[in-house]
Design a protein around this motif. Sequence first.
Motif, PDB file in Angstrom:
ATOM      1  N   THR A  55       0.852  -1.197   0.000  1.00  0.00           N
ATOM      2  CA  THR A  55       0.000   0.000   0.000  1.00  0.00           C
ATOM      3  C   THR A  55       0.880   1.236   0.000  1.00  0.00           C
ATOM      4  O   THR A  55       1.797   1.356   0.808  1.00  0.00           O
ATOM      5  CB  THR A  55      -0.923   0.026   1.240  1.00  0.00           C
ATOM      6  OG1 THR A  55      -1.687  -1.185   1.274  1.00  0.00           O
ATOM      7  CG2 THR A  55      -1.873   1.204   1.184  1.00  0.00           C
ATOM      8  N   ASN A  94       4.739  11.001  -9.552  1.00  0.00           N
ATOM      9  CA  ASN A  94       4.220  10.000 -10.499  1.00  0.00           C
ATOM     10  C   ASN A  94       5.308   8.999 -10.896  1.00  0.00           C
ATOM     11  O   ASN A  94       5.041   7.797 -11.048  1.00  0.00           O
ATOM     12  CB  ASN A  94       3.677  10.687 -11.760  1.00  0.00           C
ATOM     13  CG  ASN A  94       2.476  11.566 -11.449  1.00  0.00           C
ATOM     14  OD1 ASN A  94       1.806  11.371 -10.443  1.00  0.00           O
ATOM     15  ND2 ASN A  94       2.213  12.545 -12.294  1.00  0.00           N
ATOM     16  N   VAL A 145       5.695   6.556  -8.016  1.00  0.00           N
ATOM     17  CA  VAL A 145       4.550   5.621  -7.993  1.00  0.00           C
ATOM     18  C   VAL A 145       4.722   4.568  -9.090  1.00  0.00           C
ATOM     19  O   VAL A 145       4.518   3.362  -8.857  1.00  0.00           O
ATOM     20  CB  VAL A 145       3.210   6.384  -8.159  1.00  0.00           C
ATOM     21  CG1 VAL A 145       2.051   5.400  -8.359  1.00  0.00           C
ATOM     22  CG2 VAL A 145       2.944   7.273  -6.944  1.00  0.00           C
ATOM     23  N   ALA A 146       5.143   4.997 -10.279  1.00  0.00           N
ATOM     24  CA  ALA A 146       5.353   4.060 -11.398  1.00  0.00           C
ATOM     25  C   ALA A 146       6.444   3.042 -11.057  1.00  0.00           C
ATOM     26  O   ALA A 146       6.324   1.847 -11.397  1.00  0.00           O
ATOM     27  CB  ALA A 146       5.718   4.832 -12.664  1.00  0.00           C
ATOM     28  N   ARG A 155       4.913   0.490  -8.846  1.00  0.00           N
ATOM     29  CA  ARG A 155       3.988  -0.375  -9.610  1.00  0.00           C
ATOM     30  C   ARG A 155       4.755  -1.424 -10.417  1.00  0.00           C
ATOM     31  O   ARG A 155       4.243  -2.513 -10.683  1.00  0.00           O
ATOM     32  CB  ARG A 155       3.128   0.480 -10.555  1.00  0.00           C
ATOM     33  CG  ARG A 155       2.056   1.303  -9.850  1.00  0.00           C
ATOM     34  CD  ARG A 155       1.001   1.740 -10.864  1.00  0.00           C
ATOM     35  NE  ARG A 155       0.087   2.743 -10.357  1.00  0.00           N
ATOM     36  CZ  ARG A 155      -0.980   2.476  -9.593  1.00  0.00           C
ATOM     37  NH1 ARG A 155      -1.220   1.237  -9.207  1.00  0.00           N
ATOM     38  NH2 ARG A 155      -1.771   3.450  -9.198  1.00  0.00           N
ATOM     39  N   TYR A 174       5.687  -4.004  -7.349  1.00  0.00           N
ATOM     40  CA  TYR A 174       4.692  -4.482  -6.388  1.00  0.00           C
ATOM     41  C   TYR A 174       3.300  -4.420  -7.001  1.00  0.00           C
ATOM     42  O   TYR A 174       3.074  -3.697  -7.980  1.00  0.00           O
ATOM     43  CB  TYR A 174       4.676  -3.605  -5.125  1.00  0.00           C
ATOM     44  CG  TYR A 174       5.960  -3.573  -4.333  1.00  0.00           C
ATOM     45  CD1 TYR A 174       6.193  -4.482  -3.300  1.00  0.00           C
ATOM     46  CD2 TYR A 174       6.935  -2.611  -4.593  1.00  0.00           C
ATOM     47  CE1 TYR A 174       7.370  -4.438  -2.561  1.00  0.00           C
ATOM     48  CE2 TYR A 174       8.111  -2.551  -3.867  1.00  0.00           C
ATOM     49  CZ  TYR A 174       8.322  -3.474  -2.856  1.00  0.00           C
ATOM     50  OH  TYR A 174       9.482  -3.430  -2.123  1.00  0.00           O
ATOM     51  N   VAL A 175       2.372  -5.136  -6.375  1.00  0.00           N
ATOM     52  CA  VAL A 175       0.955  -4.932  -6.677  1.00  0.00           C
ATOM     53  C   VAL A 175       0.515  -3.804  -5.744  1.00  0.00           C
ATOM     54  O   VAL A 175       0.347  -4.001  -4.538  1.00  0.00           O
ATOM     55  CB  VAL A 175       0.126  -6.211  -6.424  1.00  0.00           C
ATOM     56  CG1 VAL A 175      -1.347  -5.929  -6.700  1.00  0.00           C
ATOM     57  CG2 VAL A 175       0.632  -7.352  -7.290  1.00  0.00           C
ATOM     58  N   VAL A 176       0.380  -2.607  -6.297  1.00  0.00           N
ATOM     59  CA  VAL A 176       0.215  -1.409  -5.469  1.00  0.00           C
ATOM     60  C   VAL A 176      -1.254  -1.049  -5.266  1.00  0.00           C
ATOM     61  O   VAL A 176      -2.031  -1.013  -6.211  1.00  0.00           O
ATOM     62  CB  VAL A 176       0.953  -0.210  -6.120  1.00  0.00           C
ATOM     63  CG1 VAL A 176       0.626   1.093  -5.412  1.00  0.00           C
ATOM     64  CG2 VAL A 176       2.461  -0.445  -6.114  1.00  0.00           C
ATOM     65  N   THR A 177      -1.586  -0.783  -4.006  1.00  0.00           N
ATOM     66  CA  THR A 177      -2.861  -0.136  -3.671  1.00  0.00           C
ATOM     67  C   THR A 177      -2.513   1.298  -3.289  1.00  0.00           C
ATOM     68  O   THR A 177      -1.677   1.524  -2.414  1.00  0.00           O
ATOM     69  CB  THR A 177      -3.546  -0.832  -2.471  1.00  0.00           C
ATOM     70  OG1 THR A 177      -3.747  -2.202  -2.796  1.00  0.00           O
ATOM     71  CG2 THR A 177      -4.884  -0.177  -2.144  1.00  0.00           C
ATOM     72  N   LEU A 178      -3.143   2.238  -3.984  1.00  0.00           N
ATOM     73  CA  LEU A 178      -2.827   3.651  -3.762  1.00  0.00           C
ATOM     74  C   LEU A 178      -3.880   4.295  -2.872  1.00  0.00           C
ATOM     75  O   LEU A 178      -5.074   4.180  -3.143  1.00  0.00           O
ATOM     76  CB  LEU A 178      -2.808   4.358  -5.131  1.00  0.00           C
ATOM     77  CG  LEU A 178      -1.838   5.504  -5.348  1.00  0.00           C
ATOM     78  CD1 LEU A 178      -0.407   5.119  -5.016  1.00  0.00           C
ATOM     79  CD2 LEU A 178      -1.935   5.995  -6.792  1.00  0.00           C
TER      80      LEU A 178
END
Length: 320
Positions: free
Chosen positions: A9, A282, A285-286, A289, A292-296
């Motif tokens: 997360t 950004n 965040v990229a 991603r 990981y399997v990202v939950t934002l």
Amino acid sequence: MERPMHPLTLYLAAPRGFCAGVDRAIKIVELALQKWGAPVYVRHEIVHNKYVVDALRAQGAIFVEEVSDCPADRPVIFSAHGVPKSVPAEAASRNMIAVDATCPLVTKVHNEAARHHENGLQMIMIGHKGHPEVIGTMGQLPPGEVLLVETPQDVTTLQVRDPGKLAWITQTTLSVDDTAQVVTALQARFPAILGPHKEDICYATTNRQAAVKAVAGKIDALLVIGAPNSSNSMRLVEVGRAAGCAYSQLVQRAADIDWRALATAKAVGVTAGASAPEELVNEVVAAFRARYVVTLEQVETAVEDVEFKVPKILRDPIGA
């Protein structure tokens, strides 16, 4: 065989990134380039962020340390941090076009210091020695009229002219909590000392620190996107640690992330200093991603709608 990506997360602190003063300063350089063409000279980094400075350099801005490094026939812009009075005076003596990109909230502190000085008070400034904003603010008054302190310990050794005629001001990008401790020490030693009518630490610094505090309890690590010479960014790292996030690190961009240090993290906080653009958020965040399997999730503690006008010289057509 590829390893499966782990869930993670990402908590994005808000507000983060550009403040109104930084926005205005960048706009001033861009408008100056439009109005007068390249090159336009900028004294000191317009804001403390390499990505921003490099982007403006590519458009034709030339960054210098002193007005004497500029040709007299090209415009010069003073950075968002503010400058000592001697700097615009030097530009005027050379008949240069000068545009002041000092953040209006820094100018407010300059005006405060000048007002107290007119009333016969000696100033005590809370700030970091050598920071451009501190140099600019102290340079508004004659030598000896502004004394600098960084810590409560500094207050104990302070030699003042008259304990009954003092006022304090602060750099706009300090830690709210650390500054409160210094103010307490000043008030204990000098009960008659006057403070600002309204907090000198700017809204953006305060809001970004509050957002980090709100995120700190949810995360295993905090990444602050910003430059090492950015005071407000470095304070966010310290605020994260003080709020209980042991791994609180500054990164200039995604390439600086130490992925091994985050190997066991399940929740990571991300914020950006007031001179760091959202493109860099950004980019970070990229990068997450991709691994990981990202939950934002966004953690918003305030909404900012402050806007500052650019100087009149840039709103007027050429020749006006």
